[in-house]
Motif scaffolding. Sequence first.
Motif, PDB file in Angstrom:
ATOM      1  N   VAL A  42       3.298   2.640 -28.688  1.00  0.00           N
ATOM      2  CA  VAL A  42       2.464   1.511 -28.740  1.00  0.00           C
ATOM      3  C   VAL A  42       2.040   1.616 -27.755  1.00  0.00           C
ATOM      4  N   ILE A  43       2.213   1.969 -26.220  1.00  0.00           N
ATOM      5  CA  ILE A  43       1.034   2.142 -24.588  1.00  0.00           C
ATOM      6  C   ILE A  43       0.111   2.557 -25.782  1.00  0.00           C
ATOM      7  N   PHE A  44      -0.184   4.042 -25.951  1.00  0.00           N
ATOM      8  CA  PHE A  44      -1.118   4.884 -26.680  1.00  0.00           C
ATOM      9  C   PHE A  44      -1.700   4.185 -27.354  1.00  0.00           C
ATOM     10  N   LEU A  45      -1.360   3.182 -28.734  1.00  0.00           N
ATOM     11  CA  LEU A  45      -2.239   2.608 -29.280  1.00  0.00           C
ATOM     12  C   LEU A  45      -2.617   1.367 -28.353  1.00  0.00           C
ATOM     13  N   GLY A  46      -2.234   1.069 -27.716  1.00  0.00           N
ATOM     14  CA  GLY A  46      -2.856  -0.177 -26.500  1.00  0.00           C
ATOM     15  C   GLY A  46      -4.034   0.528 -26.430  1.00  0.00           C
ATOM     16  N   GLY A  47      -4.400   1.489 -25.241  1.00  0.00           N
ATOM     17  CA  GLY A  47      -5.125   2.333 -24.951  1.00  0.00           C
ATOM     18  C   GLY A  47      -6.537   2.812 -25.643  1.00  0.00           C
ATOM     19  N   SER A  48      -5.801   3.441 -26.656  1.00  0.00           N
ATOM     20  CA  SER A  48      -7.077   3.495 -27.113  1.00  0.00           C
ATOM     21  C   SER A  48      -8.351   2.323 -28.159  1.00  0.00           C
ATOM     22  N   ILE A  49      -6.947   1.347 -28.727  1.00  0.00           N
ATOM     23  CA  ILE A  49      -8.154   0.046 -28.657  1.00  0.00           C
ATOM     24  C   ILE A  49      -8.716  -0.360 -27.994  1.00  0.00           C
ATOM     25  N   LEU A  50      -8.526  -0.715 -26.863  1.00  0.00           N
ATOM     26  CA  LEU A  50      -8.951  -1.229 -25.627  1.00  0.00           C
ATOM     27  C   LEU A  50     -10.555  -0.215 -25.239  1.00  0.00           C
ATOM     28  N   GLY A  51     -10.349   1.113 -25.478  1.00  0.00           N
ATOM     29  CA  GLY A  51     -11.272   2.224 -25.103  1.00  0.00           C
ATOM     30  C   GLY A  51     -12.235   2.251 -26.266  1.00  0.00           C
ATOM     31  N   SER A  52     -11.701   1.420 -27.377  1.00  0.00           N
ATOM     32  CA  SER A  52     -12.430   1.346 -28.788  1.00  0.00           C
ATOM     33  C   SER A  52     -13.317   0.226 -28.392  1.00  0.00           C
ATOM     34  N   GLY A  85      -2.887  16.445 -28.878  1.00  0.00           N
ATOM     35  CA  GLY A  85      -3.441  17.568 -29.394  1.00  0.00           C
ATOM     36  C   GLY A  85      -4.774  17.274 -28.698  1.00  0.00           C
ATOM     37  N   PHE A  86      -5.528  16.441 -30.296  1.00  0.00           N
ATOM     38  CA  PHE A  86      -6.972  16.000 -30.277  1.00  0.00           C
ATOM     39  C   PHE A  86      -7.121  15.760 -29.106  1.00  0.00           C
ATOM     40  N   ASP A  87      -6.609  14.178 -28.055  1.00  0.00           N
ATOM     41  CA  ASP A  87      -7.253  13.907 -26.702  1.00  0.00           C
ATOM     42  C   ASP A  87      -7.456  14.663 -25.582  1.00  0.00           C
ATOM     43  N   LEU A  88      -6.472  15.570 -25.766  1.00  0.00           N
ATOM     44  CA  LEU A  88      -6.567  16.552 -24.649  1.00  0.00           C
ATOM     45  C   LEU A  88      -8.320  17.441 -24.476  1.00  0.00           C
ATOM     46  N   THR A  89      -8.577  17.664 -26.524  1.00  0.00           N
ATOM     47  CA  THR A  89     -10.303  17.793 -26.083  1.00  0.00           C
ATOM     48  C   THR A  89     -11.342  17.478 -26.334  1.00  0.00           C
ATOM     49  N   GLU A 125     -15.477   1.962 -15.725  1.00  0.00           N
ATOM     50  CA  GLU A 125     -14.408   1.667 -16.086  1.00  0.00           C
ATOM     51  C   GLU A 125     -13.975   1.458 -16.175  1.00  0.00           C
ATOM     52  N   PRO A 126     -13.654   0.458 -17.626  1.00  0.00           N
ATOM     53  CA  PRO A 126     -12.718  -0.050 -18.485  1.00  0.00           C
ATOM     54  C   PRO A 126     -12.586   1.139 -19.181  1.00  0.00           C
ATOM     55  N   VAL A 127     -13.204   2.439 -19.960  1.00  0.00           N
ATOM     56  CA  VAL A 127     -12.683   3.423 -20.754  1.00  0.00           C
ATOM     57  C   VAL A 127     -11.781   4.279 -19.426  1.00  0.00           C
ATOM     58  N   ILE A 128     -12.073   4.377 -17.829  1.00  0.00           N
ATOM     59  CA  ILE A 128     -11.348   4.833 -17.352  1.00  0.00           C
ATOM     60  C   ILE A 128      -9.914   3.973 -17.405  1.00  0.00           C
ATOM     61  N   VAL A 129      -9.664   2.860 -17.825  1.00  0.00           N
ATOM     62  CA  VAL A 129      -8.401   2.302 -17.350  1.00  0.00           C
ATOM     63  C   VAL A 129      -7.843   2.724 -18.906  1.00  0.00           C
ATOM     64  N   ALA A 130      -8.644   2.892 -19.604  1.00  0.00           N
ATOM     65  CA  ALA A 130      -7.732   2.703 -20.905  1.00  0.00           C
ATOM     66  C   ALA A 130      -7.585   4.292 -21.193  1.00  0.00           C
ATOM     67  N   ARG A 131      -8.126   5.326 -20.238  1.00  0.00           N
ATOM     68  CA  ARG A 131      -7.229   6.325 -20.021  1.00  0.00           C
ATOM     69  C   ARG A 131      -5.858   6.697 -19.500  1.00  0.00           C
ATOM     70  N   THR A 132      -6.381   5.920 -18.313  1.00  0.00           N
ATOM     71  CA  THR A 132      -5.040   5.785 -17.639  1.00  0.00           C
ATOM     72  C   THR A 132      -4.050   5.414 -18.676  1.00  0.00           C
ATOM     73  N   ILE A 133      -3.710   3.845 -20.204  1.00  0.00           N
ATOM     74  CA  ILE A 133      -3.027   3.722 -20.828  1.00  0.00           C
ATOM     75  C   ILE A 133      -2.513   4.659 -21.221  1.00  0.00           C
ATOM     76  N   MET A 134      -2.908   5.122 -21.760  1.00  0.00           N
ATOM     77  CA  MET A 134      -2.952   6.375 -22.885  1.00  0.00           C
ATOM     78  C   MET A 134      -2.332   7.160 -22.422  1.00  0.00           C
TER      79      MET A 134
END
Length: 535
Positions: free
Chosen positions: A81-91, A21-25, A97-106
Motif C-alpha cells: 500500500v505504501i509503495f502504491l501511494g508513492g507510485s500514485i504521487l509520483g505520477s 526490480g523495475f524501479d531499481l532501473t 521535490e515532490p518526486v523525491i518525496v514519492a521515491r522516498t515513500i516507495m
Amino acid sequence: MAIKNRWFALVGLTLSVLVIGFDLTILNVALPTMASDIGADTGQLQWIVDSYAVVYAAAMLPAGLLGDRFGRRKLLVAGLVIFLGGSILGSLVSSPEPVIVARTIMGFGAALIMPLTLSVIPTLFKGKEQTKAIAIITVGLSVGLPLGPLVGGWLLNHFWWGSVFVVNIPLIILGIIACIALVPETRDPSSPRIDPISTALGILGLGVFIYGVIEAPTEGITDPVIAGCLVVGAAMLVGLVRRERRQSRPMVDVPLLRNPAVRWNTIVSTLGMFVFTGLMFVLPQYLQAVQGNDAFGTGLRLMPLMAGLIVVARAVPPLTARFGTRPLVIAGLLLMGGSMLLGTATDADSGYGFAALWMTFTGLGAGFVMVPALDSALAALPRGKEGTGSGLMSTLRQVGGAVGIAVLGAILNAAFTDRLDTGGLPAKAADAAGESIVAAQAVAEKLGIGQLAKSAETAFVDGMGVVLIVCACAALITAALSFFFLPDDRRNKEEADTVSPESEAGEQSAVTPEPGPDAHAPVEPVLDQVDGARS
C-alpha cells in the motif's frame, strides 16, 4: 490451502517483487527527460534515485522484525500500500521535490515488500515446492532489472515521464489482492522489540551523510551546513554500530565482519554495487544527451552492461566449484578496472560500438565480482547467524549503491560545471546551463549558441571519464587487497561451521502461526541471494 490458490498467491507475490526490480532501473532512462520536463538539476536527479535507495537500505533493517512481531502478511500488505501511494504521487506531481518525496515513500514500501515476501513463502510451500517458489520469486526480481530500462524507454516514447510510476499501479494492486485473499498470517511472539533509536540512527545517519555528499560540489565542502551534515551523518552511523554491538539480537550484527571471508567478500560485493549503480546513473544521460538516442533506444543500448551480469551468473557456479571464489573475484575486478580505463578514451564523437565494447566487459567483470563474492560470504556465515548476516550484507550493498550514486554523481557534476564554457553568457543563463547537460543544451537552443551545446557534450564526457577513472582505481585497488587478504574459500569452508552455543541459541525463535497456515521456516538467507541476482 488448495494448490491452485497457493500458486495464484505466488503470482501475486512475484508481481510485487517484479515492480521492485523495475524501479531499481526503470527511472534511470527517465532522468534526461525529467531534467528537461520538470527542470531537475544534477543534484535533484541524484536525490530522485538516491532517496529510494537510502530509505530502502536503512528501513530494511527493522522490516523483518516488524513482520515477526505484528504479522508478516499484515506488514507485507502495508508495504504494498505504501509503495502504491508513492507510485500514485509520483505520477501526479510536476516538480523535482515532490518526486523525491514519492521515491522516498516507495523506498519505505520496498523495504517491507522484499524481506516479507520471502518470509511468507514457507507458509505456502514446503520441500521441493518451496525451492521452486523461491526460484520463481528470484526470477521475477531478476527479470525486472534488465526490463526496467526497456519498459521505461518504451513508456517515455509513447507517454509522459510520469508513466514510469503508473506502470507500478496495476501490478501492485494485483499483489495486494493476492496477499489479502490467499496469503495466511504468521507471526513470531518471541521476536525482540524494535529499537527505535537504532532505526532512527540508521535512516537519518545515511540520509544526512548522503545529502552532504550530493550537495558538496554545489555548496562547497567547507560550507557549514554541508560539513555539519557529513560530520553528523558519520557520527550517527558510528553511534548505530556502537549501539548495535551491545544488543543481544541486533539488527546490524557487526561482529560477523570479524570473519575475514565475510568481511572481504562483503567489501567486494559492496564495491560492485557502488560502481554498477553509479554507472547506471551516468550512462543513460550519456546515451541520450550526448549520443542523441531516445529513451527506448537508451534502454536497448544499456543491455550490454546487463547481459554481462546475466551471462556470468550462469557460468559462475561451475567455475567456483573448480577454482574457488578468490581467483574469480580478482579476475573480475581486474576486468572491471581495465574495461573502465578503456572507457576513459570515449569522447563526444565516439560511436556507440566503442561504448558497447567496454560496457560489455564491465558487466562481465561485475558478474565475476558480485555473484561469487556473495555466495562465499553467505557460506562463511556461522550457523544461527544466516538471518542477521544476510540482512547486514544486503544493507551494506544497498548503502554501497546509494553512496555510488551520490559520490560518482557529485564527481560528474563538479567536473561538468568546471569544464563547461559559459563565457559571454548572461549570469542567469550561465547558472541555468551549469545545472545539467540537458539544461545547457536547452539554453544553447534557446539562445542559438551551438558552441555551448558542443561544450556541454564535451564537458559531460570529460566528467564521465573522471568517474570511470575513480571506479577503475577503486576496482584495481580492491583487486590488490583481495590478492593479499581475501581468504581461499576452498581451504576455509570450516569457518562457516564455527559458532558459539550462545550465539546459536540467541538466533533460535519459535514461530506461532495464526490459525490455518503451515509452520514458518526461516528464509532470510534467500533474501541476500535474490539481492545478489538483482545486483
